[in-house]
Design an enzyme around this catalytic site. Structure first.
Site, short mmCIF file in Angstrom:
data_model
loop_
_atom_site.label_atom_id
_atom_site.label_comp_id
_atom_site.label_asym_id
_atom_site.label_seq_id
_atom_site.Cartn_x
_atom_site.Cartn_y
_atom_site.Cartn_z
N SER A 62 36.75 45.03 -4.92
CA SER A 62 34.87 44.61 -5.17
C SER A 62 35.04 44.00 -6.50
O SER A 62 36.03 44.49 -7.80
CB SER A 62 33.61 45.93 -4.97
N ARG B 203 0.32 -0.99 -0.33
CA ARG B 203 0.00 -0.06 0.40
C ARG B 203 0.81 1.41 -0.15
O ARG B 203 0.06 2.27 -0.20
CB ARG B 203 -0.71 0.03 1.46
N GLU C 145 -7.05 -12.18 16.86
CA GLU C 145 -6.85 -11.25 15.36
C GLU C 145 -8.08 -10.95 15.04
O GLU C 145 -9.46 -11.46 15.50
CB GLU C 145 -5.82 -11.97 14.29
C1 UD1 Z 1 -0.02 -7.53 14.01
C2 UD1 Z 1 -0.36 -8.30 15.14
C3 UD1 Z 1 -1.88 -7.20 15.89
C4 UD1 Z 1 -1.35 -6.20 16.32
C5 UD1 Z 1 -1.14 -6.03 15.19
C6 UD1 Z 1 -0.04 -4.40 15.75
C7 UD1 Z 1 0.41 -10.77 14.46
C8 UD1 Z 1 -0.81 -11.61 14.18
N1 UD1 Z 1 -0.76 -9.49 14.97
O1 UD1 Z 1 -1.41 -7.43 13.42
O2 UD1 Z 1 -2.26 -8.41 16.76
O3 UD1 Z 1 -2.46 -5.11 16.74
O4 UD1 Z 1 -0.12 -5.88 14.22
O5 UD1 Z 1 0.21 -3.69 14.85
O6 UD1 Z 1 0.65 -10.41 14.61
N2 UD1 Z 1 5.31 -9.71 9.30
C9 UD1 Z 1 6.74 -10.11 8.51
N3 UD1 Z 1 6.79 -11.56 7.44
C10 UD1 Z 1 5.05 -11.90 8.39
C11 UD1 Z 1 4.08 -11.55 8.79
C12 UD1 Z 1 4.18 -9.25 8.93
O7 UD1 Z 1 7.86 -9.71 8.98
O8 UD1 Z 1 4.83 -13.25 7.67
C13 UD1 Z 1 5.66 -8.55 9.77
C14 UD1 Z 1 5.13 -7.07 9.04
O9 UD1 Z 1 6.14 -6.79 8.27
C15 UD1 Z 1 4.93 -5.85 10.02
C16 UD1 Z 1 4.90 -6.82 10.83
O10 UD1 Z 1 5.41 -8.42 11.14
O11 UD1 Z 1 6.01 -5.33 10.59
C17 UD1 Z 1 3.27 -7.35 11.52
O12 UD1 Z 1 2.33 -8.09 10.66
P1 UD1 Z 1 1.45 -7.31 9.94
O13 UD1 Z 1 0.80 -8.32 8.69
O14 UD1 Z 1 1.32 -5.72 9.87
O15 UD1 Z 1 -0.13 -8.21 11.24
P2 UD1 Z 1 -0.89 -6.29 11.09
O16 UD1 Z 1 -1.94 -7.34 11.02
O17 UD1 Z 1 -0.63 -5.85 11.80
#
Ligand code: UD1
Ligand code: MG
Length: 452
Positions: free
Chosen positions: A407, A18, A156
């Protein structure tokens, strides 16, 4: 801080779709520093002796940045969830520290102090601590399900019941684990959820079944704001700027219009500093006590000593060292140059790759010609020197103490101390020339009219 050892795992494998950017999400800057840099700084501030960064496939810039910051780098080849991401750093967790913190690379405002409070929770006997906050709008966040005062589970959004969705206490995205036993706990996490992902947050329910103590450490919503798009990036930037302005003012700086001043992550401001409207700081600026930056100035990589005044409309580029009580005026650019104590460069000048001694005066339009199209050369100007307006100083060049430059000169050779150097066409005067000129022109007009 306790004597307990600490390591931090930063999850940075987000696709960041995004953001609509060629750059990985965590490399987008807040206050001039990549988001990842902010999180790395928080990890350092909480006393981590080992930091691991998990990045996505092909994110070389993330890997390079993390490695340069001294972190170990791991690639999560497939994006199968936050628990899966932590396990990509498995080899860093086989001999874990006492405290293992997992933080997200896209929540750059989380402070070292807050991570420290999570560590304290472990030191006080908790097995797992989750950073919680009360969300104005909890949609999208994991809900913290509290039973009998203890954190029972994190649900979640997509897996939550209607009743659970009404909960506003949410997961801020940082968790602190007791190191020993952590890997075994994460290895038990499955993917029986709406997204079919391995959720790190499931560690909470599992720890509870083991009879472990799981606690919530609360913080304000602003500290845990995440960045998924450019709008959220702007929100986080604005929050960061607000805090930076408050810090500067608390330290004794006057900001006439704080909302128009933009700091970099590392700007240092002393006391009795005055910053006028619409000033932008790039990285690496130090304003010593009692210095002034006037309106519409842009500074980066510059030090301004006590009592010096810069602007309005000044541009200081990396390596600008402005001495005590010096004056840098409007439309003046300084780059890689030291300006001596009490020296004045007040109008429309460029001083680059130069040193200027104390109590010199560079007149309006003084230009150091530092570049010959191939290399850069230095201009060394002594103490008490006077450079007349609109002079071009062709480097390499030395101008001795107390010298004067006439100058409009183009100075190509060194000038001795105390000498006057003039490098321009000599003025000549022709008495009565105007009358003779007009008579000649009138005669010429007369003869063309007669021949018509
Ligand atoms: C996550 C949390 C949620 C919390 C929220 C806060 C989980 C399952 N959920 O949700 O409880 O309220 O953050 O912002 O953890 N990432 C990886 N690899 C992956 C998946 C994610 O590196 O396979 C990293 C992403 O880059 C990010 C972070 O983990 O920095 C969180 O992942 P994201 O998909 O944003 O989780 P949320 O749905 O925001
Ligand atoms: Mg997120």
């Amino acid at each position: 801080m306790s004597a307990r050892s600490c390591q931090v795992v930063i999850l940075a494998a987000g696709e960041g779709k995004r953001m609509r950017s060629a750059m990985p999400k965590v490399m987008h800057p807040v206050a001039g520093l990549p988001m990842l840099g902010h999180v790395l700084a928080a990890a350092q501030a909480t006393g981590a002796s080992r930091v691991s960064v998990v990045h996505g496939p092909g994110a070389a810039s993330v890997a390079d940045y993390a490695a340069r910051a001294g972190a170990e780098v791991f690639e999560q080849a497939e994006r199968l969830g936050t628990a899966h991401a932590v396990l990509a750093a498995r080899s860093a967790l086989t001999d874990p520290a006492d405290d293992v913190l997992v933080v997200y690379g896209d929540t750059p405002l989380v402070s070292g102090a807050t991570l420290g409070r999570m560590r304290e929770a472990l030191a006080n006997g908790a097995d797992l601590a989750v950073l919680g906050f009360t969300a104005a709008d909890p949609r999208g966040y994991g809900r913290l399900i509290v039973r009998d005062g203890a954190l029972a589970a994190i649900r979640e959004q997509r897996d939550a019941s209607t009743e659970e969705r009404a909960v506003t206490l949410c997961n801020g995205g940082a968790m602190a684990f007791r190191g020993p036993g952590m890997l075994a706990l994460l290895d038990r996490i499955g993917k029986a959820n709406a997204q079919g992902e391995y959720y790190l947050t499931d560690a909470v329910a599992l720890a509870n079944t083991d009879g472990k103590s799981v606690v919530v450490v609360e913080t304000g919503e602003d500290e845990v704001r995440g960045v998924n798009d450019r709008l959220q990036l702007a929100v986080v930037e604005a929050l960061w700027q607000l805090a930076a302005r408050q810090r500067a003012m608390a330290g004794g700086a006057t900001l006439v219009a704080p909302e128009t001043v933009h700091f970099a992550y590392d700007t240092v401001t002393g006391s009795d500093v005055l910053i006028e409207q619409n000033v932008v700081f790039g990285p690496g600026v130090v304003l010593e006590d009692g210095s002034t930056v006037r309106a519409f100035s842009h500074l980066e990589g510059a030090r301004i000593a006590t009592g010096a005044m810069v602007g309005p409309y000044a541009r200081l580029r990396p390596g600008a060292e402005i001495g005590a009580r010096a004056r840098i005026g409007n439309f003046v650019e300084i780059k890689n140059a030291g300006i001596g104590e009490g020296t004045k460069v007040n109008h429309l000048s460029y001083v680059g790759d130069a040193s200027v001694g104390p109590h010199s005066n560079l007149g309006a339009g003084t230009i150091t010609c530092n570049y010959d199209g191939i290399g850069k050369h230095r201009t060394e100007i002594g103490a008490g020197v006077f450079i007349g307006s609109n002079s071009a100083l062709v480097a390499p060049l030395r101008i001795g103490d107390e010298a004067y430059i006439g100058s409009g000169s183009v100075i190509t050779e060194d000038v001795s101390p105390g000498a006057l150097a003039i490098g321009r066409g000599r003025q000549i005067e022709k008495p009565g020339w105007v009358a003779r000129f007009r008579a000649r022109m009138a005669a010429a007009r007369q003869s063309t009219r007669q021949s018509d």
